[in-house]
Design an enzyme around this catalytic site. Structure first.
Site, mmCIF file in Angstrom:
data_model
loop_
_atom_site.group_PDB
_atom_site.id
_atom_site.type_symbol
_atom_site.label_atom_id
_atom_site.label_comp_id
_atom_site.label_asym_id
_atom_site.label_seq_id
_atom_site.Cartn_x
_atom_site.Cartn_y
_atom_site.Cartn_z
ATOM 1 N N CYS A 1 -1.948 -2.656 7.470
ATOM 2 C CA CYS A 1 -1.788 -3.556 6.331
ATOM 3 C C CYS A 1 -0.436 -4.272 6.314
ATOM 4 O O CYS A 1 -0.353 -5.412 5.868
ATOM 5 C CB CYS A 1 -2.081 -2.806 5.039
ATOM 6 S SG CYS A 1 -3.862 -2.428 4.927
ATOM 7 N N LYS B 1 -6.710 -4.907 -3.347
ATOM 8 C CA LYS B 1 -7.417 -5.559 -2.228
ATOM 9 C C LYS B 1 -8.480 -4.629 -1.657
ATOM 10 O O LYS B 1 -8.475 -3.426 -1.928
ATOM 11 C CB LYS B 1 -6.428 -5.964 -1.131
ATOM 12 C CG LYS B 1 -5.779 -4.781 -0.456
ATOM 13 C CD LYS B 1 -4.881 -5.247 0.666
ATOM 14 C CE LYS B 1 -4.109 -4.110 1.280
ATOM 15 N NZ LYS B 1 -4.968 -3.060 1.852
ATOM 16 N N ASP C 1 0.802 -1.244 0.000
ATOM 17 C CA ASP C 1 0.000 0.000 0.000
ATOM 18 C C ASP C 1 0.828 1.284 0.000
ATOM 19 O O ASP C 1 0.531 2.224 0.747
ATOM 20 C CB ASP C 1 -0.964 -0.002 1.187
ATOM 21 C CG ASP C 1 -1.993 -1.118 1.094
ATOM 22 O OD1 ASP C 1 -1.873 -1.966 0.198
ATOM 23 O OD2 ASP C 1 -2.910 -1.151 1.933
HETATM 24 C C1 VGL Z 1 -4.675 0.847 5.617
HETATM 25 C C2 VGL Z 1 -6.161 1.882 7.012
HETATM 26 C C3 VGL Z 1 -7.165 1.744 6.093
HETATM 27 C C4 VGL Z 1 -3.270 0.374 5.358
HETATM 28 C C5 VGL Z 1 -5.673 0.672 4.686
HETATM 29 O O1 VGL Z 1 -2.892 0.242 4.177
HETATM 30 O O2 VGL Z 1 -2.536 0.123 6.346
HETATM 31 N N1 VGL Z 1 -4.930 1.441 6.780
HETATM 32 N N2 VGL Z 1 -6.915 1.146 4.930
#
Ligand code: VGL
Ligand code: ZN
Length: 199
Positions: A146, A107, A21
């Site tokens: 994540c 995802k 991410d």
């Molecule tokens: C994430 C919060 C919400 C992450 C993704 O990538 O850690 N954190 N969505």
């Protein structure tokens, strides 16, 4: 010499790099900015160069939400809207030098369900297996969401799992080197930093 007491780790066939991410919305100026999230980019670029020069596969997960995703505050979730599919916020930053043959894993694409792990409802495990991966090196954002959950699943799926301690950042900075990093180590992940890899 800066490697100190740490042993070197030689990259070898069966190794894979997983970026979690690293997306504009998680960087400063983004809608769910991780403090100092941008600091992972130049470090990850160096890991990318190393893996690419060893002809080792690179995987990049991305949060890829519909506009009315259940994790968004206006839907009763905990987060401001972020990483909406195909928006600039969901894009990888231009400064991240992903190889052309990077496997991109989207995802949390369904409205009614969130997914923190890159393995959750994705092809990541089967793509890793097809690539012959047995050891994975994981960095990115955010440490306690994540990254943590992707590391947990990598261990559960029996990959030897390294955490790139110099290329992760937490949303709650008080947890950066407390909770999540400790938890990953306790579960069996091996913390490393760039200087420990053999160039
Ligand atoms: C994430 C919060 C919400 C992450 C993704 O990538 O850690 N954190 N969505
Ligand atoms: Zn999300």
């Amino acid at each position: 010499m800066s490697e100190g007491r740490h042993a070197k780790i030689g990259l070898q066939a069966g190794d894979a790099l997983i970026l979690v991410d690293v997306q504009n919305d998680f960087l400063p100026g983004g809608s769910l900015a991780v403090p100092a999230g941008d600091e992972v980019v130049p470090v990850l670029n160096r890991y990318l160069t190393l893996f690419h020069s060893h002809r080792l596969p690179v995987f990049a997960t991305r949060d890829w939400h519909p506009p009315d995703h259940c994790s968004f505050q206006h839907q009763g979730g905990p987060w401001p809207p972020h990483c909406i599919a195909a928006t600039q916020g969901a894009a990888f930053p231009a400064s991240l030098r992903l190889p052309a043959d990077t496997f991109v894993i989207s995802k949390a694409t369904a409205r009614e369900r969130d997914a923190y792990s890159g393995f959750d409802n994705t092809q990541l495990d089967s793509l890793l297996k097809s690539a012959g991966a047995v050891r994975v090196f994981i960095g990115g954002l955010a440490t306690e969401y994540c990254v943590l959950n992707t590391v947990k699943d990598a261990l559960r799926y029996h990959y030897t799992t390294f955490v790139l301690e110099d290329a992760i950042r937490a949303i709650d900075t008080s947890l950066n080197h407390g909770g999540a990093s400790e938890q990953m180590k306790t579960l069996g992940a091996i913390p490393i930093h760039l200087e420990m890899l053999d160039a």
